[in-house]
Design an enzyme around this catalytic site. Structure first.
Site, PDB file in Angstrom:
ATOM      1  CD  GLU A  32      -3.221  -0.899   0.479  1.00  0.00           C
ATOM      2  OE1 GLU A  32      -3.604   0.258   0.577  1.00  0.00           O
ATOM      3  OE2 GLU A  32      -3.799  -1.721   0.145  1.00  0.00           O
ATOM      4  CB  CYS A  65      -1.351   7.272   1.146  1.00  0.00           C
ATOM      5  SG  CYS A  65      -2.705   6.197   2.283  1.00  0.00           S
TER       6      CYS A  65
END
Lengths: 490, 479
Positions: free
Chosen positions: A222, A257
Site C-alpha cells: 500500500e 496517502c
C-alpha cells in the site's frame, strides 16, 4: 515477559528467526486456525481499544500532535468498526464457496476453500500508526494466521503502546509486535513469511518486494503517489472546498496517502476557488492556523525540512497565495496554497505529504485526464463536477487505485470497496472482506467419483478417441452422451 | 526490443485495446488460428515433445478452444462494473468496482505445454484489455517458431507481440518496466522474475511447481474402483507430457500392505496404455531434451535408488526416451524424493497407516495439487483442513485443469496468483473502486473547529447508530 526481553536485547537475525519459528509452531499446532480463537482475539482487540482510548489519544498527540477528534475517529472508531464487521461477517467469510462444474468433468462437484496462509508480517506506517497497524492485523486474524506486526519507529509512542497493549490483551504465542527501525526490519525481511503487507513509500516497497522474492512470498504494497483533485465549475463551491480541506488538512495535516496532493482546475475558475479556500480555511482554523488545535503537526524535523525545501524553491515561493507561515520549534507549517507552480518544480514531482496545496490551471477540464494519466498511477483521484458526461469519461479514462466523485477520502470508510493502489501506488487491496481474502489462500477442491470413467481419456490413443474427445470438449451432445456411457470407439 | 515495447505502450495509451469489440475480435481470431492450424500445431508438438495428437488435443488445442469460447461468452459480464453496497450514512452515494486493464503485460511460458501455457494467459490478458508481449520457451523450439510466425498473421500486431529467444532475451525483458508479469516455470527462475519485478513495483503471478503427491486409499474397496484408481494414477503420471507437468502426479503414498497389489495394477495398466517395454512404447511423449534426460537419469544413479526400481528403468539416450518406471520406497533423503521429478519416474512411499500421509505431505513444501483417492469422508475433511496446496482433487487426476470455475494456482513454493476462466480476466485487471457522492446533504460535524458535539456526532455516525444521531440532533443526548 516475552516482549520486555525483546525490547532489551538487540533484535537481530537470530531473534527474528526465533520469532518466526515460535509463530510457525503455533500455526502448525492449529491455534490460529481455530474459529473461536479468531473471535476471541478480535474481541480482545475491541476491548483493548475501549479500555485504552485516552492512552491512545495521548500517544498520537505525542507522535503527531493529532487532534483528539482525528484520533478518535480515523484511528479508533474506524478500527472498532473494522473489528465489529469481521466479528459479524467472519462466519460467512470462512465458508467454502461452491464452484460450478461443467460437463467436461461430469460427474463432479467443486468448491473453493479459504485457508490461512500461515505466518504473516505486517509493516505499518507512521501517519496512522494505530489504524495502519491493526486494520491489516484484523484481516490476518480473521483469516487464521499468526502475525508479526512491525509498527513504524517514526511514531515511537504509538509503537511502544501497541507493543504493550498487544502483549497484554492478545495471544502472544501467535501475535507479536516487534519494535525497531531499519536493522530490525531488515532482520525480519530476511525470514521466510507466507505473506508480507507493507504500507509506506515506493522506495521501501521495492526493498520489501525484493526481499520477498527470495522466498517467493506474495506481498501487498500500500504505497502512495500524488492524489490529484479535479475541480470543475458549476458546482457547489463551498461544499467542494470544505470537503477538500477535510481531506487535506483534516487528515493528519496532509500527511496521508489519500490526501488530496494538488488541484487541477480551469484558468477561469482558479481565482474563485482560491477565494473559497481562503474563506473556509479561516473559518476552520482561524486567523492564526499555526495556533489551531485542530491541525496535526509535521511528524518530525526531517519531514519539516523536506517540506520547507518544496516550499522555498525559488520558482515556487513566489506562487504562494495563502499561508506559508512556519513554526520550526513546534514543527508546524500553516495551510498553504500555491497557484500555478511550474510542472518541473520539486513540489510537483514528489508526493507532498504535508500541508501544501498547489493548484495547477489548464484550459479545459477534460485536459486534466491526460495530465493525470501521464504521471504514475496514484492511489486516489478526486473530481468535483455536476457534468454527467464528464463523470463517465473520468471513471473510464483515469487509472488509479480508487476514484471519488464530489468528495475526498471517504471511500476509505467503505468496507465494500477494495482499498489499494495500482502501478506505483501499489498492488493488492484490503478492507472488509478484502482483508480476509488478502490473508487467505483460496484452495480449489474438486470431488470426483468413480462412476463414468471414460476410456477415451486413456491410451492407446486412437482416431476414434480423438473424435470423441473433440466432441466432449466441444460440447456436442451426441458425443458427450457416448463419452458418459463409457463407450469406447476404437 | 525496447521499440516494440514502446509501441505496445503507445497502443495501450491510445485506447487500442480497450473496446470490447476489439477484445472479442482478437479472441475470435485466436480461435481461428487454432482451428485453421490444428495439424501444424500437432506437428510442432510431435517434433518438440513427441506428443500424440490425442494428447495434444486433450491438453493443448482442446483446452484452448474451450477457454476462448468460454471467455467470449462471459466477457461482457466480466467487464461490467460491480455494484458495492453503501451504508445509509453516505446517502446519497453510489459505489462500484470497475475492472480496468493493467497496461502492458509480459507473459513467460514453459516448454511442456508450449501452447496452453502461452495462449491461455494470453486469452486472459486480451480479455482484460491489455497489450501483451509473449515470450515462449525456446526449449520447445518448433512450437516457439510456430507462435512467432503465426500469431502476427491473425492477431493485432500493434497490441500483441511474440518474441523468440532464450534466457538472455528473458533477462533483457525483465530489466524493463511492465504493468504485470505472468510467469510459468520453476521456483528458481520465479525468484529471479519477482526480484526483477520488485525494481519497478510490477505485480506478478507465479505459476511454479512442486511435488504433487497422490494418496491412494481405494485399493481395498472394490476391484473395479481399484482398477479405475490405477488408470487415473497412470493417466495422471505419464499422460501429461510423460510426467513433465506441474500438475502431474509426482509420487504415491499407500499403505504397506497394499503396495504390491498397487504395483501389480499399475504395471498392467502401464503395459496396456503404453506398451510392453521400451521398444514398443507408444502414446507417450518423450523427454524434451538432453539436459532433462541427463537430469532424470542421474536421479536413478544413486545405488539405493536404483535398487528400489520395481518396474521399468530402461533408457534410450538417442531417442530421449525413459520408459515408465516405478520405484518402491527409495530413500527419503535421495534427490528423487526431494526434487520435483518432472519425468516418468514414479516413487511409491509406503506407510503403516494411510493417515500418516498428511504428515508426510506437510514435511515438504506446499505442492500445486494434492491428489487423494479415498472414499473416507472423515479422511477427506482431514486432508482438506490439515494440508495446504494450490488445489485438492479427490478420486481423480488432472481433470481439475478443465474446470473453468476453479482458480488454478499455487501457494507457498508452488507460487501465487491464479488463473483460468474469470480468474484469468481478474489476474490481468485492476479493480478500481469508485464512489459517487452528491453535494447534499452536507454534514457540518465533518469540519473543524472541533467541538465535543461534533466528536460525539461522528462517533455515533461511525457506529451507524442512526437512532443515537437523531437523539443527539434533537438535543436528547449530551456530549
Amino acid at each position: 515477559m516475552a516482549s520486555e526481553v525483546e525490547k532489551k536485547a538487540v533484535f537481530d537475525i537470530d531473534s527474528a528467526k526465533e520469532v518466526v519459528q515460535e509463530l510457525r509452531a503455533s500455526f502448525v499446532a492449529g491455534k490460529t486456525k481455530d474459529y473461536e480463537w479468531r473471535r476471541t482475539q478480535l474481541k480482545a482487540m475491541l476491548k483493548m481499544m475501549d479500555e485504552n482510548e485516552p492512552q491512545i489519544v495521548a500517544a498520537l498527540r505525542d507522535d503527531l500532535s493529532k487532534p483528539e477528534l482525528e484520533s478518535s475517529i480515523y484511528e479508533i472508531a474506524m478500527l472498532k468498526n473494522s473489528c465489529k464487521l469481521a466479528l459479524k461477517k467472519m462466519k460467512h467469510w470462512v465458508m467454502p464457496e461452491k464452484a460450478k462444474t461443467s460437463l467436461a468433468t461430469f460427474p463432479s462437484s467443486a468448491e473453493i476453500v479459504s485457508e490461512p496462509l500461515g505466518v504473516v508480517l505486517v509493516i505499518s506506517a507512521w501517519n496512522y500508526p494505530l489504524l495502519l497497524s491493526l486494520d491489516p492485523v484484523i484481516g490476518a486474524i480473521a483469516a487464521g494466521n499468526a502475525i508479526v506486526l512491525k509498527p513504524s519507529e517514526i511514531s515511537p509512542a504509538t509503537a511502544s503502546l501497541l507493543a504493550k497493549l498487544v502483549a497484554n490483551y492478545m495471544d502472544s504465542s501467535c501475535i507479536k509486535v516487534v519494535e525497531g527501525a531499519v536493522p530490525e526490519t531488515t532482520a525480519l525481511l530476511e525470514q521466510k513469511w507466507d505473506k508480507i503487507m507493507y504500507t509506506g513509500n515506493g522506495r521501501i516497497g521495492r526493498i520489501v518486494m525484493a526481499a520477498a522474492a527470495k522466498h517467493l512470498t506474495p506481498v501487498v504494497l500500500e504505497l502512495g503517489g500524488k492524489c490529484p483533485v479535479i475541480v470543475d465549475s458549476g458546482i457547489n463551491l463551498q461544499v467542494a472546498t470544505r470537503r477538500i480541506i477535510a481531506g487535506k488538512w483534516g487528515c493528519n495535516n496532509g500527511q496521508a496517502c489519500i490526501s488530496p496532493d494538488y488541484i487541477i482546475t480551469t484558468k477561469d475558475y482558479a481565482v474563485e476557488l482560491v477565494d473559497s479556500f481562503k474563506c473556509e480555511l479561516e473559518r476552520f482554523y482561524g486567523k492564526n492556523p499555526l495556533e489551531s488545535k485542530d491541525l496535526s503537526r509535521v511528524v518530525n524535523s526531517n519531514h519539516f525540512a523536506r517540506l520547507l525545501k518544496l516550499l522555498d524553491e525559488d520558482k515556487v515561493s513566489s506562487k504562494i497565495v495563502y499561508g506559508g507561515e512556519r513554526d520550526k520549534s513546534n514543527l508546524k507549517i500553516a495551510p498553504t496554497i500555491l497557484l500555478d507552480v511550474p510542472q518541473d518544480s520539486l513540489i510537483m514531482n514528489e508526493e507532498i505529504f504535508g500541508p501544501l496545496l498547489p493548484i495547477i490551471t489548464i484550459d479545459k477540464v477534460e485536459d486534466s485526464f491526460d495530465l493525470i494519466n501521464s504521471g504514475t498511477k496514484p492511489l486516489a483521484v478526486y473530481m468535483f463536477t455536476n457534468n454527467k458526461k464528464l463523470k463517465e469519461k473520468f471513471v473510464e479514462k483515469v487509472s488509479a487505485g480508487g476514484l471519488v466523485i464530489n468528495d475526498t477520502t471517504v471511500h476509505l470508510a467503505e468496507p465494500t470497496l477494495p482499498f489499494g493502489g495500482v502501478g506505483d501506488s501499489g498492488m493488492g487491496a484490503y478492507h472488509g472482506k478484502f482483508s480476509f481474502d488478502t490473508f487467505s489462500h483460496k484452495k480449489a477442491v474438486l470431488y470426483r467419483s468413480f462412476a463414468g470413467d471414460a476410456p477415451l481419456r486413456y491410451p492407446p490413443y486412437t482416431n476414434g478417441k480423438l473424435r470423441l474427445l473433440k466432441a466432449l470438449l466441444g460440447g456436442s451432445i451426441l458425443g458427450i452422451i457416448r463419452a458418459l456411457m463409457g463407450w469406447s470407439k476404437a | 526490443m525496447e521499440k516494440s515495447i514502446a509501441k505496445l505502450r503507445e497502443t495501450f495509451k491510445n485506447g487500442g485495446t480497450k473496446s470490447i469489440s476489439w477484445r472479442k475480435s482478437q479472441l475470435k481470431a485466436l480461435l481461428q488460428l487454432i482451428n485453421q492450424n490444428e495439424d501444424s500445431i500437432f506437428k510442432a508438438l510431435d517434433q518438440d515433445l513427441g506428443k500424440s495428437p490425442v494428447e495434444s488435443y486433450r491438453d493443448e488445442v482442446g483446452v484452448l478452444k474451450k477457454s476462448v469460447t468460454y471467455t467470449l461468452s462471459c466477457l461482457e459480464k466480466w467487464v461490467a462494473p460491480k455494484k458495492a453496497e453503501v451504508p445509509l450514512l453516505f446517502f446519497p452515494a453510489k459505489a462500484e468496482v470497475m475492472p480496468q486493464p493493467l497496461g502492458v503485460v509480459l507473459i513467460f511460458s514453459s516448454w511442456n505445454f508450449p501452447f496452453t501455457l502461452a495462449l491461455d494467459p494470453l486469452i486472459g490478458a486480451i480479455s482484460a484489455g491489455n497489450t501483451v508481449l509473449l515470450k515462449p520457451s525456446d526449449l520447445a523450439p518448433a512450437c516457439m517458431s510456430f507462435l512467432v510466425e503465426t500469431i502476427p498473421k491473425y492477431l493485432d500486431n500493434k497490441a500483441i507481440k511474440v518474441v523468440a529467444g532464450g534466457a538472455d532475451i528473458g533477462e533483457r525483458l525483465l530489466q524493463l518496466k511492465w504493468d504485470k508479469i505472468f510467469f510459468t516455470g520453476s521456483p528458481r527462475v520465479g525468484r529471479l522474475v519477482m526480484a526483477a519485478a520488485a525494481k519497478h513495483l510490477t505485480p506478478v503471478t507465479l505459476e511454479l511447481g512442486g511435488k504433487c503427491p497422490a494418496i491412494v486409499d481405494t485399493l481395498s474397496t472394490t476391484p473395479s474402483k481399484a482398477k479405475v484408481t490405477a488408470k487415473r494414477i497412470v493417466g495422471g503420471k505419464w499422460g501429461p507430457c510423460n510426467g513433465q507437468a506441474c500438475i502431474a502426479i509426482d509420487y504415491l503414498l499407500v499403505e504397506e500392505k497394499l503396495a504390491s497389489a498397487l504395483i501389480e495394477l499399475l504395471k498392467k495398466t502401464i503395459k496396456r496404455f503404453y506398451g510392453e517395454n521400451i521398444k514398443s512404447l507408444k502414446s507417450i511423449s518423450r523427454i524434451v531434451n538432453e539436459h532433462q534426460f541427463q537430469r532424470l537419469v542421474n536421479l536413478l544413479k544413486d545405488p539405493n535408488v536404483a535398487d528400489s526400481i520395481v518396474y521399468g528403468g530402461s533408457v534410450d539416450e538417442e531417442k530421449l526416451v525413459i520408459e515408465p518406471t516405478i520405484l518402491l520406497d527409495p530413500p527419503l533423503d535421495s534427490e528423487i524424493m526431494s526434487e520435483e521429478i518432472f519425468g516418468p519416474l514414479l516413487p511409491i512411499i509406503t506407510l503403516k497407516n494411510i493417515e500418516e500421509s498428511i504428515n508426510f505431505i506437510n514435511s515438504k513444501s506446499n505442492p500445486l495439487v494434492i491428489y487423494a483417492f479415498t472414499e473416507d469422508e472423515t479422511f477427506k475433511k482431514r486432508i482438506l483442513s490439515e494440508t495446504s496446496s494450490g488445489t485438492v482433487t479427490f478420486n481423480d487426476s488432472m481433470v481439475q485443469f478443465l474446470c473453468d470455475s476453479l482458480p488454478f494456482g499455487g501457494v507457498g513454493q508452488s507460487g501465487f496468483g491464479r488463473y483460468h476462466g474469470k480468474y484469468s480476466f481478474d489476474t490481468f485487471s485492476h479493480e478500481k473502486s469508485i464512489l459517487h457522492r452528491g453535494f447534499y446533504p452536507e454534514i457540518e460535524p465533518r469540519y473543524p473547529p472541533w467541538t465535543d458535539f461534533k466528536l460525539l456526532f461522528i462517533k455515533l455516525a461511525y457506529e451507524f447508530d442512526y437512532f443515537g444521531l437523531i437523539l443527539l440532533l434533537l438535543g436528547f443526548k449530551r456530549s
